[in-house]
Scaffold this active site. Structure first.
Site, PDB file in Angstrom:
ATOM      1  CG  ASP A 147     -12.252  -4.506  -3.730  1.00 37.07           C
ATOM      2  OD1 ASP A 147     -11.574  -5.304  -4.171  1.00 37.07           O
ATOM      3  OD2 ASP A 147     -11.775  -3.164  -3.471  1.00 37.07           O
ATOM      4  CG  ASP A 179      -2.071  -0.801   1.155  1.00 37.14           C
ATOM      5  OD1 ASP A 179      -2.252  -1.538  -0.071  1.00 37.14           O
ATOM      6  OD2 ASP A 179      -2.813  -0.999   1.943  1.00 37.14           O
TER       7      ASP A 179
END
Lengths: 251, 193
Positions: free
Chosen positions: A130, A11
């Site tokens: 997702d 990330d």
């Protein structure tokens, strides 16, 4: 023989890695390039960089980071986070990204997938899905899994594949962060619905979870973050473990 | 070493440039036939769709230049496929350097093939120091079947050509620039041919 891929996910915020990262023998765990190089030398098969600070101003910072990674790293890497246009993708690929991952923008504007495939080719277009269950049905969620939609996961996956995407990155928001294993049942269903590779994401906690994603979930690749960042599962050990269970891996 | 990467607008070539820079070389990118003709060694890259890439080659006259080149030429991925007789992708004729027709994978669960696969039956100085069954990275939906010019094989639903060679022309289906140490060794070998 084509091997199953192990993919650490980093990330990125403002050009730096976020989340606690406690990587052995790394002086600056906040430097994505150093971390990427360490993973590459450990035997990671690919890397994913997810820009969680994706804004217009940050695009240049991200592009510069992509360039530094591409100069240094000799394994493929995917960049995702906030990609919403052909121009966004052009900038990242031009700086050396091998693939890009699109998510919310594709759900809002499915034609974007066709445009990207026509301009850059299927091989570099990954579509991230997702999802979590709502009333027993898997539904796509946006904005990092926070905003539910009415879009059904498997229907959307088939459409994405038909529009020419090269790969799917499926994250179960129910499993993500739990370290309780991947969503193997949904993964297996997904694998049966599309003929493009599926990357499993969300839930990795043990080496057995990876084996399950490949054997039960029929995934082509498995992605994880914290188990690698904190060296809870060293990649060389993971690969030996998978190999011992008859799963083809690159060692 | 005057190394040129043919830059004809078919895909991302930065990774290839960076891979050579890691080896200590500074390749130049060019679409100019005169410039390309003068190079010591030439890289012919390519990703994307075959017939549109072929159309781009024709626009710049590179379709006539490339088969005439006398120096070592290395085609990578789609570059290798375009060096074949023809491609099923878009039904396009190729440059005809390799006597084989590129066809789409059938009878495999997943297309494209994406990931690391092993190469074997290595039969070229291109693979000097590379062991049988080392891994390389590929992304492709079409492949060149085995033929007399095959210098490395791989398997995906059956054997296919991972690399081809004819005289001064070499082609690899995989991405050596993304294949770790094995790939770097292959690029270095090409520079030493």
């Amino acid at each position: 023989m084509l091997t199953k891929r192990i993919i650490p996910c980093l990330d990125i915020k403002d050009g730096r890695t976020v989340k606690g990262i406690n990587f052995v023998d790394l002086r600056d765990a906040g430097d994505p390039v150093a971390l990427a190089a360490a993973y590459a030398s450990q035997g990671a098969d690919e890397l994913v960089f997810l820009d969680i600070s994706a804004t217009e101003e940050n695009r240049k910072t991200l592009a510069q980071l992509v360039r530094r990674v591409a100069e240094r790293i000799d394994i493929p890497f995917t960049v995702g986070g906030g990609i919403s246009s052909v121009a966004d993708v052009d900038l990242l690929l031009h700086n050396g990204a091998d693939k890009v991952s699109v998510n919310s923008a594709a759900v809002r504007n499915p034609g974007l997938i066709d445009d990207l495939v026509a301009k850059f080719g299927s091989q570099c277009i990954v579509v991230a899905l997702d999802a979590r269950r709502v009333g027993g049905e898997w539904k796509i969620h946006l904005v990092g899994g926070k905003v539910p939609t009415e879009v059904e996961l498997f229907t959307w996956a088939r459409e994405v594949a038909d529009r020419g995407a090269g790969e799917l990155l499926f994250t179960s928001m129910e499993h993500d962060g739990t370290k309780g294993g991947f969503a193997n049942e949904a993964l297996k269903t997904l694998a049966g619905q599309v003929s493009i590779p599926v990357i499993a994401s969300g839930g990795a906690g043990t080496m057995a979870h990876f084996a399950d994603a490949f054997l039960l979930g029929e995934a082509d690749a498995a992605l994880a973050a914290s188990v690698f960042h904190f060296n809870e599962i060293p990649i060389p050990e993971l690969k030996e473990y998978l190999k011992d269970r008859g799963i083809p891996v690159r060692i | 070493m005057d190394l040129v990467i043919i830059n004809y607008g078919a895909g991302n070539i930065q990774s290839i440039r960076f891979a050579f820079e890691r080896l200590g070389f500074s390749p130049e990118l060019s679409a100019d036939p005169d410039r390309i003709s003068r190079a010591d060694k030439i890289i012919f890259p390519g990703v994307g769709e075959a017939s549109s890439a072929m159309a781009k080659l024709k626009q710049s006259g590179l379709d006539r230049l490339i088969p005439e080149l006398k120096q070592p030429v290395l085609g990578i991925c789609l570059g290798m496929q375009l060096m074949c007789r023809r491609s099923e992708e878009g039904g396009t004729p190729g440059l005809g350097i390799f006597d084989v027709d590129v066809v789409r994978f059938t009878g495999v669960p997943k297309v494209p093939q994406i990931g690391w696969n092993s190469i074997r039956n290595l039969a070229s100085p291109l693979f000097q120091g590379v062991g049988e069954d080392e891994y390389i990275y590929l992304v492709h939906s079409y492949f060149a079947p085995l033929g007399a010019q095959t210098i490395a094989t791989s398997e995906y639903g059956g054997p296919y050509s991972a690399a081809l060679a004819e005289g001064n022309f070499f082609g690899v289906q995989f991405h050596p620039e993304k294949s770790g140490k094995t790939g770097a060794r292959i690029l270095k070998n090409f520079l030493e041919i």
